[in-house]
Write a protein that holds these residues in place. Structure first.
Motif, PDB file in Angstrom:
ATOM      1  N   ALA A  62       0.847  -1.195   0.000  1.00  0.00           N
ATOM      2  CA  ALA A  62       0.000   0.000   0.000  1.00  0.00           C
ATOM      3  C   ALA A  62       0.884   1.248   0.000  1.00  0.00           C
ATOM      4  N   PRO A  63       0.397   2.338  -0.590  1.00  0.00           N
ATOM      5  CA  PRO A  63       1.200   3.568  -0.599  1.00  0.00           C
ATOM      6  C   PRO A  63       1.252   4.211   0.788  1.00  0.00           C
ATOM      7  N   GLY A  64       2.445   4.607   1.197  1.00  0.00           N
ATOM      8  CA  GLY A  64       2.604   5.303   2.468  1.00  0.00           C
ATOM      9  C   GLY A  64       2.223   6.768   2.334  1.00  0.00           C
ATOM     10  N   PRO A  65       2.451   7.561   3.370  1.00  0.00           N
ATOM     11  CA  PRO A  65       2.119   8.989   3.324  1.00  0.00           C
ATOM     12  C   PRO A  65       2.796   9.688   2.149  1.00  0.00           C
ATOM     13  N   GLY A  66       2.018  10.505   1.444  1.00  0.00           N
ATOM     14  CA  GLY A  66       2.566  11.269   0.331  1.00  0.00           C
ATOM     15  C   GLY A  66       2.814  10.468  -0.933  1.00  0.00           C
ATOM     16  N   ARG A  67       2.326   9.227  -0.960  1.00  0.00           N
ATOM     17  CA  ARG A  67       2.586   8.365  -2.110  1.00  0.00           C
ATOM     18  C   ARG A  67       1.293   7.869  -2.744  1.00  0.00           C
ATOM     19  N   ILE A  68       1.409   7.424  -3.996  1.00  0.00           N
ATOM     20  CA  ILE A  68       0.266   6.822  -4.697  1.00  0.00           C
ATOM     21  C   ILE A  68       0.711   5.497  -5.309  1.00  0.00           C
ATOM     22  N   ARG A  69      -0.250   4.590  -5.450  1.00  0.00           N
ATOM     23  CA  ARG A  69       0.019   3.339  -6.170  1.00  0.00           C
ATOM     24  C   ARG A  69      -0.626   3.445  -7.545  1.00  0.00           C
ATOM     25  N   VAL A  70       0.142   3.094  -8.571  1.00  0.00           N
ATOM     26  CA  VAL A  70      -0.315   3.251  -9.953  1.00  0.00           C
ATOM     27  C   VAL A  70      -0.269   1.904 -10.673  1.00  0.00           C
ATOM     28  N   ARG A  71      -1.365   1.564 -11.352  1.00  0.00           N
ATOM     29  CA  ARG A  71      -1.354   0.424 -12.267  1.00  0.00           C
ATOM     30  C   ARG A  71      -0.895   0.976 -13.613  1.00  0.00           C
ATOM     31  N   GLN A  72       0.318   0.614 -14.007  1.00  0.00           N
ATOM     32  CA  GLN A  72       0.928   1.249 -15.181  1.00  0.00           C
ATOM     33  C   GLN A  72       0.424   0.638 -16.497  1.00  0.00           C
ATOM     34  N   THR A  73       0.238   1.494 -17.468  1.00  0.00           N
ATOM     35  CA  THR A  73      -0.162   1.060 -18.800  1.00  0.00           C
ATOM     36  C   THR A  73       0.969   1.240 -19.805  1.00  0.00           C
ATOM     37  N   ALA A  74       1.968   2.042 -19.453  1.00  0.00           N
ATOM     38  CA  ALA A  74       3.117   2.266 -20.325  1.00  0.00           C
ATOM     39  C   ALA A  74       4.299   2.744 -19.484  1.00  0.00           C
ATOM     40  N   VAL A  75       5.499   2.321 -19.898  1.00  0.00           N
ATOM     41  CA  VAL A  75       6.727   2.655 -19.173  1.00  0.00           C
ATOM     42  C   VAL A  75       7.738   3.240 -20.162  1.00  0.00           C
ATOM     43  N   GLY A  76       8.290   4.402 -19.845  1.00  0.00           N
ATOM     44  CA  GLY A  76       9.302   5.018 -20.700  1.00  0.00           C
ATOM     45  C   GLY A  76      10.670   4.398 -20.466  1.00  0.00           C
ATOM     46  N   VAL A  77      11.448   4.290 -21.540  1.00  0.00           N
ATOM     47  CA  VAL A  77      12.810   3.750 -21.475  1.00  0.00           C
ATOM     48  C   VAL A  77      13.787   4.878 -21.780  1.00  0.00           C
ATOM     49  N   ASN A  78      14.843   4.994 -20.975  1.00  0.00           N
ATOM     50  CA  ASN A  78      15.802   6.083 -21.129  1.00  0.00           C
ATOM     51  C   ASN A  78      17.225   5.594 -20.930  1.00  0.00           C
ATOM     52  N   PHE A  79      18.184   6.361 -21.480  1.00  0.00           N
ATOM     53  CA  PHE A  79      19.586   5.969 -21.360  1.00  0.00           C
ATOM     54  C   PHE A  79      20.029   5.883 -19.900  1.00  0.00           C
ATOM     55  N   ILE A  80      19.424   6.693 -19.048  1.00  0.00           N
ATOM     56  CA  ILE A  80      19.794   6.661 -17.626  1.00  0.00           C
ATOM     57  C   ILE A  80      19.513   5.289 -16.999  1.00  0.00           C
ATOM     58  N   ASP A  81      18.539   4.557 -17.562  1.00  0.00           N
ATOM     59  CA  ASP A  81      18.229   3.211 -17.050  1.00  0.00           C
ATOM     60  C   ASP A  81      19.420   2.277 -17.245  1.00  0.00           C
ATOM     61  N   ILE A  82      20.132   2.470 -18.365  1.00  0.00           N
ATOM     62  CA  ILE A  82      21.341   1.673 -18.632  1.00  0.00           C
ATOM     63  C   ILE A  82      22.431   2.018 -17.623  1.00  0.00           C
ATOM     64  N   TYR A  83      22.560   3.319 -17.302  1.00  0.00           N
ATOM     65  CA  TYR A  83      23.578   3.736 -16.336  1.00  0.00           C
ATOM     66  C   TYR A  83      23.356   3.070 -14.971  1.00  0.00           C
ATOM     67  N   PHE A  84      22.091   2.981 -14.564  1.00  0.00           N
ATOM     68  CA  PHE A  84      21.781   2.338 -13.274  1.00  0.00           C
ATOM     69  C   PHE A  84      21.981   0.826 -13.344  1.00  0.00           C
ATOM     70  N   ARG A  85      21.540   0.205 -14.435  1.00  0.00           N
ATOM     71  CA  ARG A  85      21.676  -1.254 -14.572  1.00  0.00           C
ATOM     72  C   ARG A  85      23.143  -1.680 -14.587  1.00  0.00           C
ATOM     73  N   SER A  86      23.990  -0.869 -15.254  1.00  0.00           N
ATOM     74  CA  SER A  86      25.406  -1.231 -15.393  1.00  0.00           C
ATOM     75  C   SER A  86      26.208  -0.937 -14.131  1.00  0.00           C
TER      76      SER A  86
END
Length: 324
Positions: free
Chosen positions: A25-49
């Motif tokens: 469940a979402p804590g204070p100040g947060r929301i839970r989202v059922r996602q329909t689409a996710v963006g992909v970015n070069f920064i994701d590679i930086y974190f994965r690597s």
């Protein structure tokens, strides 16, 4: 139980696993989202690597997404269950469901579908702070945008053209050159085949550009500085080719009392009112038709490994969206 991409150790695309996760469940100040689409970015590679470190291992990559609010935590105002929202600086978005900070989410206006919203937040808000807040582009400016056929590039070049600038873009292939021309570039330079600094001097009759936007990094430095007019601004906002490890401050003086800056989206959107104003600006140019968000590739969330291979191999143009 919902599924997500999990990284248990830093490494190549193959370290990403598609597995069930507890969302909670979402804590204070947060929301839970059922996602329909996710963006992909070069920064994701930086974190994965491991170039950028995640707060802990294992972790779920991703900063960008869109979907429907399914639960709201305590103290959240302005968002309700059923709202369509999008975000560009959340965390852990390679997932079917995600809990995000409500202050990072904005409502998506009618007329913008979820895939477009997921593809435009990080890249579109990046283009916004580059063109409107870092160096405010105005009619009559000549600008240089590296990787003009990339996700940020295709948005930024359209927007800069809309603002009345003369837009020079660099790209890596003839196909990308054609795409860049279709998206606002007045002049396109094939940086693998041509000396881009020399070409910029030709194009500008030796005057140089007001600003260079550089998300490439190592491969374009220090030549980017040779593309600027006196008092011009070098804006480094990424390092797709590797980090600039030996930035020489003295060059700024030698090459015309230049300015250099390294902004990030996270600093700009840390203030909620600023994020809302930036998003309003972005949604405005998209709904008006001045800027089209190029979603060139869609893939199932489960195929994230191949998507990362394509992105790292410079096989992509425009935006890529994962569909949970």
């Amino acid at each position: 139980m919902p599924k997500a991409i999990r990284v248990h150790e830093y490494g190549g695309p193959e370290v990403m696993r598609y597995e069930e996760v507890e969302v909670g469940a979402p804590g204070p100040g947060r929301i839970r989202v059922r996602q329909t689409a996710v963006g992909v970015n070069f920064i994701d590679i930086y974190f994965r690597s491991g170039l950028y470190k995640a707060p802990q291992l294992p972790f779920t990559p991703g900063n960008e997404g869109a979907g429907e609010v399914v639960a709201v935590g305590e103290g959240v105002s302005g968002l309700a269950v059923g709202d369509r929202v999008a975000y560009g600086s959340a965390s852990g978005t390679y997932a079917e469901e995600v809990v995000v900070e409500a202050r990072m989410a904005v409502k998506v206006p009618e007329g913008i579908d979820d895939a477009t919203a997921a593809a435009m937040m990080l890249k579109g808000l990046t283009a916004q702070y580059l063109l409107r807040r870092t160096y405010p582009v105005k009619a009559g400016d000549t600008i240089l945008f590296h990787a003009a056929a990339g996700g940020v590039g295709l948005i930024a070049t359209q927007w800069a053209k809309h603002l009345g600038a003369t837009v020079i873009g660099t790209v890596g292939s003839p196909d990308k050159a054609e795409l860049a021309r279709q998206n606002g570039c007045d002049h396109v330079i094939l940086y693998r085949d041509e000396d881009f600094a020399a070409r910029v001097k030709e194009i500008t009759d030796g005057k140089g550009c007001a600003v260079v936007y550089d998300g490439v990094g190592q491969a374009t430095y220090p030549a980017s500085l040779d593309c600027l007019r006196p008092f011009g601004m070098f804006v480094s906002f990424g390092n797709a080719s590797g980090v600039i490890s030996d930035f020489n401050l003295a060059l700024l003086g030698q090459k015309g009392s230049l300015y250099a800056t390294r902004p990030t989206l996270f600093t700009h959107v840390a203030d909620r009112a600023t994020l809302e104003a930036m998003a309003e600006d972005l949604f405005g140019v998209v709904t008006s038709g001045a800027v089209t968000i190029p979603v060139h590739s869609r893939a199932p969330l489960a195929d994230a490994v191949q998507v990362h291979r394509d992105l790292a191999g410079r096989q992509t143009t425009g935006a890529t969206v994962l569909l949970p």
